[in-house]
Scaffold this active site. Structure first.
Site, PDB file in Angstrom:
ATOM      1  N   LEU A 261      32.850 -43.221  87.436  1.00 24.28           N
ATOM      2  CA  LEU A 261      32.024 -44.165  86.667  1.00 24.28           C
ATOM      3  C   LEU A 261      31.849 -45.487  87.412  1.00 24.28           C
ATOM      4  O   LEU A 261      30.772 -46.084  87.367  1.00 24.28           O
ATOM      5  CB  LEU A 261      32.653 -44.413  85.288  1.00 24.28           C
ATOM      6  CG  LEU A 261      32.496 -43.275  84.283  1.00 24.28           C
ATOM      7  CD1 LEU A 261      33.325 -43.546  83.028  1.00 24.28           C
ATOM      8  CD2 LEU A 261      31.040 -43.061  83.898  1.00 24.28           C
ATOM      9  N   ARG A 265      28.217 -46.871  88.225  1.00 23.00           N
ATOM     10  CA  ARG A 265      27.700 -48.106  87.625  1.00 23.00           C
ATOM     11  C   ARG A 265      26.864 -48.919  88.605  1.00 23.00           C
ATOM     12  O   ARG A 265      25.783 -49.376  88.276  1.00 23.00           O
ATOM     13  CB  ARG A 265      28.864 -48.934  87.064  1.00 23.00           C
ATOM     14  CG  ARG A 265      29.369 -48.365  85.763  1.00 23.00           C
ATOM     15  CD  ARG A 265      30.726 -48.879  85.334  1.00 23.00           C
ATOM     16  NE  ARG A 265      31.120 -48.171  84.122  1.00 23.00           N
ATOM     17  CZ  ARG A 265      32.369 -47.981  83.717  1.00 23.00           C
ATOM     18  NH1 ARG A 265      33.365 -48.467  84.447  1.00 23.00           N
ATOM     19  NH2 ARG A 265      32.633 -47.326  82.610  1.00 23.00           N
ATOM     20  N   TYR A 403      24.453 -44.699  79.269  1.00 27.63           N
ATOM     21  CA  TYR A 403      25.321 -43.883  80.112  1.00 27.63           C
ATOM     22  C   TYR A 403      26.017 -44.682  81.199  1.00 27.63           C
ATOM     23  O   TYR A 403      25.749 -45.857  81.374  1.00 27.63           O
ATOM     24  CB  TYR A 403      24.638 -42.621  80.622  1.00 27.63           C
ATOM     25  CG  TYR A 403      23.361 -42.680  81.421  1.00 27.63           C
ATOM     26  CD1 TYR A 403      22.600 -41.523  81.544  1.00 27.63           C
ATOM     27  CD2 TYR A 403      22.907 -43.818  82.085  1.00 27.63           C
ATOM     28  CE1 TYR A 403      21.436 -41.499  82.285  1.00 27.63           C
ATOM     29  CE2 TYR A 403      21.754 -43.803  82.827  1.00 27.63           C
ATOM     30  CZ  TYR A 403      21.025 -42.641  82.927  1.00 27.63           C
ATOM     31  OH  TYR A 403      19.872 -42.624  83.664  1.00 27.63           O
ATOM     32  N   GLU A 404      26.980 -44.028  81.865  1.00 26.98           N
ATOM     33  CA  GLU A 404      27.940 -44.686  82.779  1.00 26.98           C
ATOM     34  C   GLU A 404      28.801 -45.707  82.032  1.00 26.98           C
ATOM     35  O   GLU A 404      29.209 -46.731  82.585  1.00 26.98           O
ATOM     36  CB  GLU A 404      27.222 -45.374  83.967  1.00 26.98           C
ATOM     37  CG  GLU A 404      26.312 -44.470  84.765  1.00 26.98           C
ATOM     38  CD  GLU A 404      27.032 -43.380  85.532  1.00 26.98           C
ATOM     39  OE1 GLU A 404      28.261 -43.330  85.480  1.00 26.98           O
ATOM     40  OE2 GLU A 404      26.353 -42.567  86.174  1.00 26.98           O
ATOM     41  N   GLY A 405      29.101 -45.421  80.772  1.00 25.30           N
ATOM     42  CA  GLY A 405      29.834 -46.360  79.919  1.00 25.30           C
ATOM     43  C   GLY A 405      28.849 -47.304  79.257  1.00 25.30           C
ATOM     44  O   GLY A 405      28.044 -47.941  79.933  1.00 25.30           O
TER      45      GLY A 405
END
Length: 596
Positions: A261, A265, A403-405
């Site tokens: 991640l 990011r 997405y990606e946290g």
């Protein structure tokens, strides 16, 4: 090693413009790579936007194979496994320019090259790398990443998918369901996370996509955007995976997921940049062509306001993303020079700048959404129509904040990771925070400073914004200590201050470097964008700082901190914001595109 900037140190260390990497520093090789990617997008993707919007998943796969033929899928893969073995800046460069035309292809590309291939490159055994990575690098095979479950989203380690070792110890049986799996419809292998027995942490596995091995899927999801990105639920029912296909060690899946991640990011931030450039260019084109009241709407102040803000945020995103990408690349090379393997060096290099990765993910994903929103507004009624590119850009941009946290998670992570670094002694926050406390108790200077050099006031102001963050964060830590995590609204407000500092400083430093090289007169529009971005950043710091202080301080302490905030956000010479926007828009309209 101590002379090299560490992650998070931008907050307490003055950075010289000569020490930041900017898009103007691209090498000839990087420019050739950029141009070949742009040519690919303009030839293969942009003219076929309607096919992506019509959910032509087979076409997405077809274009992905062409990207593989061009070598674009292998940029980050070491040469030993069939890749180009290029640096971290190069990988961000390709992510940037290949993502400009459609979010569908951008997501397929990112899911494959990032979370589909990278975990094996970084964590796989030599046998796993030799077996799988060359096929993934060439586009012969495509990868997908199975982490999210119906009950495990942001809390990724809470997944219920089980892995049970066979009596003979030769394979694991995987049982469970995963959702939102990008590339599921055409992938050849999955990176799957499952829990062995009652382990605290999940474990990663490489599973080849064989329907006869208990793997089934739901139909394609119908989504707001990224419509031709194949997204399905995937189910595993006693799916057998050989023990040698475990990725890294038992219980190390959560670590793999988190590090993947971090890389994802910053690459997501890069993947939003050309989308912003193209949206801005399209908006300028339309504003120049659309005649109302006998003049192009690009002559109207309300439209010029929007175009200037869109361009400034794109410019800031570029500045900060490539600054961080180069810092990561420098750290990777340093680790390799000290004897670390490539995969160890890359893991540690990215992990070092995890704070910056979270900052970029939040800032650029929100800027691209705002940019697309203003693009629709400039197009007016036509912007709402599928016949123009704006509505699909707006829909595609929306997923980037999830997405990606999620951006909420990343805001809290950025401040949380910074405090942890301070506790470990990697970033000295305590000393600078104590000095800020002393300054608040002292009498402010009333001397008139010398601001004769370009950006001298702006750089001093950024230094004061850093003090504002240290004041707020220091006060919050003193008040709540280890319970700070429970105060999410305070953390997210502090994160917004941190984000604006990094983005504004990166933009100022890039422009200062450019002005020294080209001469101030030749980059007046970039100077205007840097000053405009900082002005907006000061507004955010003022608002979020006030919100934070009032939430945890009372009485004399609150009054003193609010007075300090006013001191730390005060201009000596307020810029003419309307004039700055005019300077930017005049250039955009004349060039009929985003031209910086």
């Amino acid at each position: 090693m101590s002379d090299i900037t560490r992650g998070g140190q931008f907050l307490v260390k003055e950075t010289k413009c000569e020490d930041v990497f900017t898009p103007e520093d691209f090498s000839e090789e990087q420019i050739m790579m950029r141009d070949s990617v742009k040519e690919f997008v303009d030839k293969e993707i942009w003219p076929n936007k309607n096919r992506f919007e019509a959910k032509d998943y087979a076409f997405t796969e077809e274009v992905m194979k062409k990207a593989g033929d061009m070598g674009f899928l292998s940029v980050a893969v070491p040469e030993a496994y069939g890749g180009m073995g290029m640096g971290f800046v190069d990988t961000c460069l390709v992510c940037d320019y290949i993502s400009g035309a459609t979010g569908s292809f951008s997501t397929a590309f990112g899911a494959h090259t990032g979370i589909g291939t990278m975990p094996i490159t970084l964590y796989g055994t030599e046998e796993q790398k030799q077996k799988y990575v060359p096929k993934l690098a060439s586009g012969e095979w495509f990868g997908a990443y199975c982490l999210t479950e119906p009950g495990a989203g942001s809390d990724a380690n809470s997944g219920k998918t089980k892995a049970v070792l066979s009596p003979d110890g030769k394979y694991y049986s995987i049982t469970g369901g995963k959702m939102w799996i990008s590339n599921a419809g055409f992938c050849s292998l999955f990176i799957v996370f499952a829990r062995i027995e009652d382990d605290k942490n999940i474990t990663g596995f490489i599973i080849e996509n064989d329907p006869s091995n208990g793997i089934t899927m739901n139909e394609e999801e119908h989504k707001l955007g990224i419509r031709a990105s194949s997204t399905r639920q995937v189910f595993f029912a006693d799916t057998k995976v050989p023990v040698e296909n475990m990725l890294a060690g038992r219980g190390e899946g959560f670590k793999i997921a988190m590090n993947a991640l971090n890389v994802g990011r910053i690459k997501l931030a890069a993947a939003c940049l050309d989308a912003q450039r193209r949206v801005t260019s399209n908006a300028v084109n339309y504003a120049n062509e659309r005649i109302q009241f006998n003049v192009p709407i690009s002559s109207f102040g309300a439209i010029r306001y929007k175009l200037a803000e869109m361009a400034a945020s794109a410019y800031a995103g570029e500045s900060a993303t490539y600054r961080a990408a180069k810092d990561i690349e420098t750290r990777i090379k340093l680790r390799e020079a000290e004897g670390a393997s490539h995969h160890e060096a890359e893991l540690k290099g990215v992990e070092e700048f995890a704070i910056e990765c979270s900052i970029l993910k939040v800032a650029v994903s929100e800027d691209v959404q705002n940019c697309a929103d203003e693009g629709i507004q400039i197009y007016g009624g036509m912007g709402f129509s599928e016949d123009t590119p704006m509505e699909s850009a707006w829909r595609d941009a929306r997923i980037a904040r999830i997405y990606e946290g999620t951006n909420e998670i990343n805001r809290m992570l950025s401040v949380g990771m910074l405090i942890k670094k301070a506790m470990k002694g990697h970033v000295d926050l305590l000393g600078p925070a104590s000095k800020v406390q002393e300054e608040l108790m002292g009498i402010p200077s009333f001397d008139t400073p010398d601001y004769s050099e370009l950006f001298s006031e702006e750089k001093e102001l950024i230094g004061k914004l850093k003090k504002a963050f240290l004041m707020v964060a220091g006060g919050a830590v003193q008040k709540y200590g280890p319970d700070l995590d429970a105060h999410q609204q305070l953390l997210t407000a502090a994160a917004d201050i941190l984000i604006e500092i990094y983005m504004a400083e990166s933009t100022i430093l890039r422009t200062e470097k450019l002005a020294k090289k080209e001469g101030e007169a030749n980059v007046k529009e970039q100077i205007a964008m840097a000053k405009l971005y900082l002005y907006k950043a000061v507004d955010v710091v003022t608002q979020k700082g006030k919100e934070s202080i009032i939430s945890f301080a009372e009485g004399d302490e609150q009054r003193m901190m609010l007075m300090g905030l006013r001191r730390f956000t005060k201009y000596t010479n307020m810029p003419n914001i309307v004039g700055l926007r005019e300077t930017i828009t005049t250039k955009l309209v004349a060039e009929n595109s985003y031209c910086f």
